[in-house]
Design an enzyme around this catalytic site. Structure first.
Site, PDB file in Angstrom:
ATOM      1  CB  SER A  18      -0.960  -0.047   1.188  1.00  0.00           C
ATOM      2  OG  SER A  18      -1.943   0.950   1.093  1.00  0.00           O
ATOM      3  CG  ASP A  67      -6.700  -1.718  -3.816  1.00  0.00           C
ATOM      4  OD1 ASP A  67      -7.295  -1.218  -2.840  1.00  0.00           O
ATOM      5  OD2 ASP A  67      -5.518  -2.113  -3.762  1.00  0.00           O
ATOM      6  CG  HIS A  75      -5.419  -2.431  -0.021  1.00  0.00           C
ATOM      7  ND1 HIS A  75      -4.875  -1.781  -1.106  1.00  0.00           N
ATOM      8  CD2 HIS A  75      -4.753  -1.968   1.063  1.00  0.00           C
ATOM      9  CE1 HIS A  75      -3.935  -0.957  -0.709  1.00  0.00           C
ATOM     10  NE2 HIS A  75      -3.828  -1.052   0.602  1.00  0.00           N
TER      11      HIS A  75
END
Length: 431
Positions: free
Chosen positions: A143, A382, A410
């Site tokens: 991320s 996502d 995610h």
């Protein structure tokens, strides 16, 4: 250094001193903490390093037990460094308790301007030279950690042996407004998918929101639960089991009392756990700044752009019969009014939102000429990172290979055990 054992691994606590401002190496310094992890049978082996950059911003590296999630696969061939990025975990903390020592809100904002991906990468380079003797290492970025890894490719590719990115390929050019303009439709789809799975939650969510309009509700930690704060529980919908977690939370919302129906203590405690920023205030303070690159102030982009999507307005929804839409990964001024962990930092947050001069984070020409092997997992639809933005970036980085999948959300690199990491390692080695 202190070393100790968990099942299958040897852990070593490491601490490093780095400049607050890398352009002023003789100035103030801060401390960074990282946990080294190596397989028990290879503690003395000469292994290549893999540094893990956690998502966020504002979260310390995950605290694994033994060989949980992807870590078991990684220690088969790497010596792993779980880095608490500056201001997080056991690295010099930045929160409502420590920031007043910096001075007034302006001094606090100036201090926090040194906590973005550019500073984190320069921290990594200092650590790499100290640990790896100058040899390049592998970076695994989850991320926001992927945002940092992309900056790493722009700023210091000579330090990189391989880059692995999971759910974290950022747009190279999008403004904060662009990011949220793309985000709200994705969040709507996630909310609609949740209600398709659990249709009974439509009435439950509307009932809770209506109750919050009529009754001032305070969570056990003093946080005010407004309808907008309740909607932000939608942040759960971007993870593999998040829809199920939200459903179980909603089904336990009300309890009968002598005074009539009331929100249950069980529900309020669970909501507090999911909404409080006490453990990660940098997420709220710097979230929009991670998208800022020489394009002027972010100016509370999520709040401004939300006005373009009136279906997210709880008050308007409650006057009709449509389902209440949950929101996702966005920070608003009201967070700094309702959450006691953020309230003392409201002026600092305003100054960060108004800050006009944020350096660019990505160099498109250098990325186009990239020669570092890179593999990225891009999760289809996502909720946190726009898939179209990620694929545009993937096409802009020389030699990058993507794995686009709807098998995971995610959190795939954590939820999949070794599978996602193993797939990326295969991809990058077959390039």
């Amino acid at each position: 250094m202190i070393s100790y054992r968990q099942p299958g691994v040897v852990l070593t606590d490491r601490r490093f001193t780095v400049p607050l401002d890398h352009d002023d190496p003789s100035g103030e310094h801060i401390e960074l903490y990282a946990r080294e992890v190596v397989a028990s049978g290879q503690a003395g082996a000469d292994l290549p390093w893999l540094v893990y950059l956690e998502g966020g911003p504002g979260f310390g590296a995950r605290r694994f037990v033994g060989t949980q999630a992807w870590l078991g696969r990684a220690v088969q061939e790497f010596r792993v460094l779980l880095l608490d990025q500056r201001g997080t975990g056991l690295s010099t903390p930045a929160n409502r308790q420590t920031l007043p020592a910096r001075g007034d809100a302006r001094a606090q904002a100036d201090y926090l301007a040194h906590f973005r991906a550019d500073a984190i990468v320069r921290d990594c380079e200092l650590i790499r030279r100290r640990l790896a003797g100058g040899a390049p290492w592998t970076v695994l970025g989850q991320s926001f950690g992927g945002f940092c890894a992309t900056h790493y490719l722009s700023a210091a590719p000579e330090g990189l042996r391989t880059v692995l990115i999971t759910g974290g390929l950022p747009s190279l050019t999008a403004t904060a407004d662009d990011v949220y303009r793309a985000a709200y439709p994705r969040v709507r789809r996630k909310a609609e998918a949740h209600y398709a799975r659990y249709p009974q939650d439509v009435e439950r969510a509307r009932r809770i929101a209506a109750h919050l309009v009529e009754h001032r509700t305070v969570l056990p930690n003093g946080q005010v639960l407004t309808p907008e704060a309740f909607q932000s529980l939608g942040i759960l919908l971007g993870t593999g089991d998040g829809s199920h977690q939200l459903h179980y939370l909603l089904e336990n919302a009300f309890v009968r009392t002598l005074a009539g129906p009331a929100l249950s203590d069980t529900f309020l405690e669970a909501v507090q756990t999911n909404l409080s920023y006490a453990g990660h205030p940098l997420y709220a303070l710097l979230h929009e700044a991670i998208y800022a690159q020489g394009q002027g102030p972010t100016g509370w982009a999520a709040e401004r752009v939300r006005a373009e999507f009136p279906r997210f307005d709880a008050a308007k929804t409650l006057t009709g019969d449509e389902p209440l839409l949950f929101t996702g990964e966005s920070i608003h001024p009201w967070h700094f009014e309702t959450d006691p962990a953020l309230r003392p930092l409201r002026e600092t947050a305003e100054l960060l939102a108004a800050r006009a001069h944020w350096p660019s984070l990505y160099d498109p020409r250098r990325l186009a000429a990239n020669r570092v092997p890179v593999a990225a997992a891009v999760y289809h639809d996502d909720m946190y990172v726009d898939t179209a933005h990620s694929l545009d970036t993937a096409r802009s980085i020389g030699g990058l290979r993507t794995w686009v999948t709807d098998e995971y959300e995610h959190d795939g690199v954590r939820a999949s055990g070794p599978r996602v990491l193993d797939r990326l390692l295969t991809l990058v080695r077959d390039a």
